[in-house]
Write a protein that holds these residues in place. Structure first.
Motif, PDB file in Angstrom:
ATOM      1  N   GLU A   6      37.639  38.003  39.503  1.00 40.32           N
ATOM      2  CA  GLU A   6      37.411  39.489  39.167  1.00 40.32           C
ATOM      3  C   GLU A   6      36.972  40.255  40.165  1.00 40.32           C
ATOM      4  O   GLU A   6      37.596  41.379  40.354  1.00 40.32           O
ATOM      5  CB  GLU A   6      36.157  39.370  38.000  1.00 40.32           C
ATOM      6  N   ARG A   7      36.070  39.808  41.099  1.00 41.69           N
ATOM      7  CA  ARG A   7      35.842  40.547  42.191  1.00 41.69           C
ATOM      8  C   ARG A   7      36.912  40.971  43.159  1.00 41.69           C
ATOM      9  O   ARG A   7      37.092  41.971  43.745  1.00 41.69           O
ATOM     10  CB  ARG A   7      34.741  39.714  43.066  1.00 41.69           C
ATOM     11  N   LEU A   8      37.755  39.739  43.491  1.00 43.26           N
ATOM     12  CA  LEU A   8      39.044  40.167  44.306  1.00 43.26           C
ATOM     13  C   LEU A   8      39.896  40.832  43.844  1.00 43.26           C
ATOM     14  O   LEU A   8      40.399  41.971  44.486  1.00 43.26           O
ATOM     15  CB  LEU A   8      39.858  38.767  44.325  1.00 43.26           C
ATOM     16  N   LEU A   9      40.114  41.070  42.377  1.00 37.85           N
ATOM     17  CA  LEU A   9      41.088  41.974  41.784  1.00 37.85           C
ATOM     18  C   LEU A   9      40.426  43.563  41.981  1.00 37.85           C
ATOM     19  O   LEU A   9      41.031  44.458  41.958  1.00 37.85           O
ATOM     20  CB  LEU A   9      40.991  41.690  40.263  1.00 37.85           C
ATOM     21  N   GLN A  34      48.001  36.398  43.227  1.00 33.17           N
ATOM     22  CA  GLN A  34      48.414  36.903  41.825  1.00 33.17           C
ATOM     23  C   GLN A  34      48.466  35.270  40.986  1.00 33.17           C
ATOM     24  O   GLN A  34      47.738  35.494  39.732  1.00 33.17           O
ATOM     25  CB  GLN A  34      49.752  37.418  41.600  1.00 33.17           C
ATOM     26  N   GLN A  35      48.894  34.499  41.402  1.00 34.39           N
ATOM     27  CA  GLN A  35      48.653  33.163  40.800  1.00 34.39           C
ATOM     28  C   GLN A  35      47.360  32.609  40.776  1.00 34.39           C
ATOM     29  O   GLN A  35      46.539  32.380  39.600  1.00 34.39           O
ATOM     30  CB  GLN A  35      49.332  32.002  41.139  1.00 34.39           C
ATOM     31  N   PHE A  36      46.344  32.931  41.542  1.00 31.65           N
ATOM     32  CA  PHE A  36      44.863  32.636  41.695  1.00 31.65           C
ATOM     33  C   PHE A  36      44.184  33.045  40.779  1.00 31.65           C
ATOM     34  O   PHE A  36      43.330  33.052  39.802  1.00 31.65           O
ATOM     35  CB  PHE A  36      44.455  33.042  43.236  1.00 31.65           C
ATOM     36  N   ILE A  37      44.480  34.631  40.554  1.00 26.79           N
ATOM     37  CA  ILE A  37      43.772  35.515  39.706  1.00 26.79           C
ATOM     38  C   ILE A  37      44.265  35.198  38.131  1.00 26.79           C
ATOM     39  O   ILE A  37      43.456  35.270  37.252  1.00 26.79           O
ATOM     40  CB  ILE A  37      43.907  36.856  40.068  1.00 26.79           C
ATOM     41  N   ARG A  38      45.570  35.266  38.001  1.00 28.92           N
ATOM     42  CA  ARG A  38      46.169  35.232  36.542  1.00 28.92           C
ATOM     43  C   ARG A  38      46.158  33.762  36.030  1.00 28.92           C
ATOM     44  O   ARG A  38      46.012  33.572  34.992  1.00 28.92           O
ATOM     45  CB  ARG A  38      47.704  36.074  36.582  1.00 28.92           C
ATOM     46  N   ARG A  50      39.436  32.767  51.901  1.00 33.08           N
ATOM     47  CA  ARG A  50      38.456  33.509  51.577  1.00 33.08           C
ATOM     48  C   ARG A  50      37.809  34.248  52.829  1.00 33.08           C
ATOM     49  O   ARG A  50      37.245  35.419  52.731  1.00 33.08           O
ATOM     50  CB  ARG A  50      37.338  32.538  51.087  1.00 33.08           C
ATOM     51  N   LYS A  51      37.681  33.531  54.012  1.00 31.24           N
ATOM     52  CA  LYS A  51      36.934  34.249  55.156  1.00 31.24           C
ATOM     53  C   LYS A  51      37.765  35.440  55.491  1.00 31.24           C
ATOM     54  O   LYS A  51      37.312  36.476  55.858  1.00 31.24           O
ATOM     55  CB  LYS A  51      36.794  33.368  56.220  1.00 31.24           C
ATOM     56  N   MET A  52      39.098  35.226  55.503  1.00 34.23           N
ATOM     57  CA  MET A  52      40.000  36.528  55.911  1.00 34.23           C
ATOM     58  C   MET A  52      40.011  37.557  55.107  1.00 34.23           C
ATOM     59  O   MET A  52      39.855  38.735  55.421  1.00 34.23           O
ATOM     60  CB  MET A  52      41.372  36.257  56.150  1.00 34.23           C
ATOM     61  N   LEU A  53      39.808  37.308  53.772  1.00 34.69           N
ATOM     62  CA  LEU A  53      39.865  38.364  52.687  1.00 34.69           C
ATOM     63  C   LEU A  53      38.287  39.127  52.779  1.00 34.69           C
ATOM     64  O   LEU A  53      38.139  40.131  52.721  1.00 34.69           O
ATOM     65  CB  LEU A  53      40.051  37.707  51.298  1.00 34.69           C
ATOM     66  N   ALA A  54      37.241  38.170  52.979  1.00 33.40           N
ATOM     67  CA  ALA A  54      35.990  38.624  53.156  1.00 33.40           C
ATOM     68  C   ALA A  54      35.994  39.700  54.224  1.00 33.40           C
ATOM     69  O   ALA A  54      35.191  40.922  54.303  1.00 33.40           O
ATOM     70  CB  ALA A  54      34.854  37.664  53.024  1.00 33.40           C
ATOM     71  N   ASP A  55      36.468  39.024  55.459  1.00 35.86           N
ATOM     72  CA  ASP A  55      36.336  40.146  56.473  1.00 35.86           C
ATOM     73  C   ASP A  55      37.309  41.235  56.326  1.00 35.86           C
ATOM     74  O   ASP A  55      36.752  42.137  56.931  1.00 35.86           O
ATOM     75  CB  ASP A  55      37.004  39.265  57.974  1.00 35.86           C
ATOM     76  N   PHE A  56      38.356  41.365  55.607  1.00 36.46           N
ATOM     77  CA  PHE A  56      39.076  42.499  55.409  1.00 36.46           C
ATOM     78  C   PHE A  56      38.364  43.365  54.669  1.00 36.46           C
ATOM     79  O   PHE A  56      38.201  44.685  54.872  1.00 36.46           O
ATOM     80  CB  PHE A  56      40.493  41.874  54.731  1.00 36.46           C
ATOM     81  N   PHE A  57      37.921  42.903  53.535  1.00 37.83           N
ATOM     82  CA  PHE A  57      37.090  43.861  52.517  1.00 37.83           C
ATOM     83  C   PHE A  57      35.736  44.166  53.061  1.00 37.83           C
ATOM     84  O   PHE A  57      34.999  44.961  52.412  1.00 37.83           O
ATOM     85  CB  PHE A  57      36.933  43.210  51.224  1.00 37.83           C
ATOM     86  N   PRO A  60      30.319  39.975  51.637  1.00 35.48           N
ATOM     87  CA  PRO A  60      30.200  38.624  52.103  1.00 35.48           C
ATOM     88  C   PRO A  60      31.135  37.440  51.429  1.00 35.48           C
ATOM     89  O   PRO A  60      31.657  37.672  50.221  1.00 35.48           O
ATOM     90  CB  PRO A  60      28.743  38.365  51.231  1.00 35.48           C
ATOM     91  N   GLU A  61      31.287  36.326  51.953  1.00 34.43           N
ATOM     92  CA  GLU A  61      32.060  35.339  51.082  1.00 34.43           C
ATOM     93  C   GLU A  61      31.673  34.904  50.059  1.00 34.43           C
ATOM     94  O   GLU A  61      32.367  34.479  48.960  1.00 34.43           O
ATOM     95  CB  GLU A  61      32.417  34.097  52.188  1.00 34.43           C
ATOM     96  N   SER A  62      30.519  34.898  49.581  1.00 37.52           N
ATOM     97  CA  SER A  62      29.924  34.656  48.454  1.00 37.52           C
ATOM     98  C   SER A  62      30.609  35.400  47.214  1.00 37.52           C
ATOM     99  O   SER A  62      30.427  34.891  46.139  1.00 37.52           O
ATOM    100  CB  SER A  62      28.442  34.691  48.205  1.00 37.52           C
ATOM    101  N   GLU A  63      30.943  36.584  47.397  1.00 40.58           N
ATOM    102  CA  GLU A  63      31.476  37.480  46.517  1.00 40.58           C
ATOM    103  C   GLU A  63      32.870  37.070  45.958  1.00 40.58           C
ATOM    104  O   GLU A  63      33.335  37.045  44.928  1.00 40.58           O
ATOM    105  CB  GLU A  63      31.666  38.982  46.815  1.00 40.58           C
ATOM    106  N   LEU A  64      33.664  36.004  46.910  1.00 37.28           N
ATOM    107  CA  LEU A  64      34.852  35.472  46.803  1.00 37.28           C
ATOM    108  C   LEU A  64      34.804  34.070  46.463  1.00 37.28           C
ATOM    109  O   LEU A  64      35.854  33.516  46.561  1.00 37.28           O
ATOM    110  CB  LEU A  64      35.602  35.855  47.732  1.00 37.28           C
ATOM    111  N   GLY A  65      33.784  33.446  46.270  1.00 38.12           N
ATOM    112  CA  GLY A  65      33.591  32.135  45.842  1.00 38.12           C
ATOM    113  C   GLY A  65      32.966  31.202  46.897  1.00 38.12           C
ATOM    114  O   GLY A  65      32.657  29.939  46.592  1.00 38.12           O
TER     115      GLY A  65
END
Length: 219
Positions: A6-9, A34-38, A50-57, A60-65
């Motif tokens: 949910e948070r990634l979306l 998309q497969q991860f979310i859907r 997860r780290k790359m996405l957390a850095d991009f947004f 904290p990594e905790s928001e993405l699992g």
């Protein structure tokens, strides 16, 4: 849907990005996130992804699992520079401006913030290895190409000269102009706004700070 999904979306929609582009950014096929979310496949993001996405947004990594303890151990700070292997480059925003009008007195060349660019994007633009700084544009002589309030990326490398948009120092002022060689040791500093006449100067009278390679600004 898990909280991480949910948070990634939510973050993707807030940033106005797409799951396909984010998947490619982390080195996956375009349907990966998309497969991860859907579909919940994979069940959780791998640590590197997860780290790359957390850095991009900048979350904290905790928001993405990731674990809350891992996020605390890393002392997350939105302004912390990312390591080179993360695939991002911080470009300093300098506390100076270049005038597209009559000239701006040079101020303190101190960074007050950063723009963060994908290393891959810089490579695609031919800017890998460029020495970049961002400065503010003032005045209206470069309209409509550059407007007051735009910020421009300036490549500070001492490359061979070719006609283009440059930030130059003329006496004690900074200007952003289209610079064209005239021969005989002369340069023309040209404005996009035809209300401003060209400035014809000796090569020795002007210092070329760097070439403008990108701009940002409001629509």
């Amino acid at each position: 849907m898990s909280k991480a999904q949910e948070r990634l979306l939510e973050l993707t929609q807030e940033r106005g990005s797409s799951l396909a582009r984010l998947s490619e950014m982390i080195g996956r096929n375009p349907t990966y996130l998309q497969q991860f979310i859907r579909k919940g496949s994979p069940r959780k993001l791998e640590e590197h992804d997860r780290k790359m996405l957390a850095d991009f947004f900048r979350v904290p990594e905790s928001e993405l699992g990731g674990s809350a303890k891992a996020s605390e151990d890393k002392s997350y700070n939105a302004r912390t520079a990312l390591p080179l292997e993360a695939g991002w480059v911080d470009v300093p925003r300098l506390a100076i401006s270049a005038s597209a009008g009559q000239g701006a007195v040079v101020g303190a060349e101190a960074a007050f913030d950063n723009f963060r660019f994908s290393r891959k994007w810089l490579r695609e633009q031919g800017l890998e290895g460029a020495q970049l700084s961002a400065i503010l544009v003032e005045g209206d002589s470069m309209e409509p190409l550059l407007r007051a309030g735009d910020e421009v990326l300036v490549d500070l490398r001492p490359l061979p000269f070719r006609d283009g948009i440059y930030v130059v120092r003329l006496e004690d002022t900074l200007l952003v102009k289209r610079v064209a060689a005239q021969g005989g040791g002369r340069l023309s500093l040209l404005s996009q706004n035809l209300a401003y006449p060209p400035l014809n100067v000796s090569v020795d009278a002007v210092e070329i700070i760097g070439r403008v390679v990108w701009k940002s600004g409001k629509l």
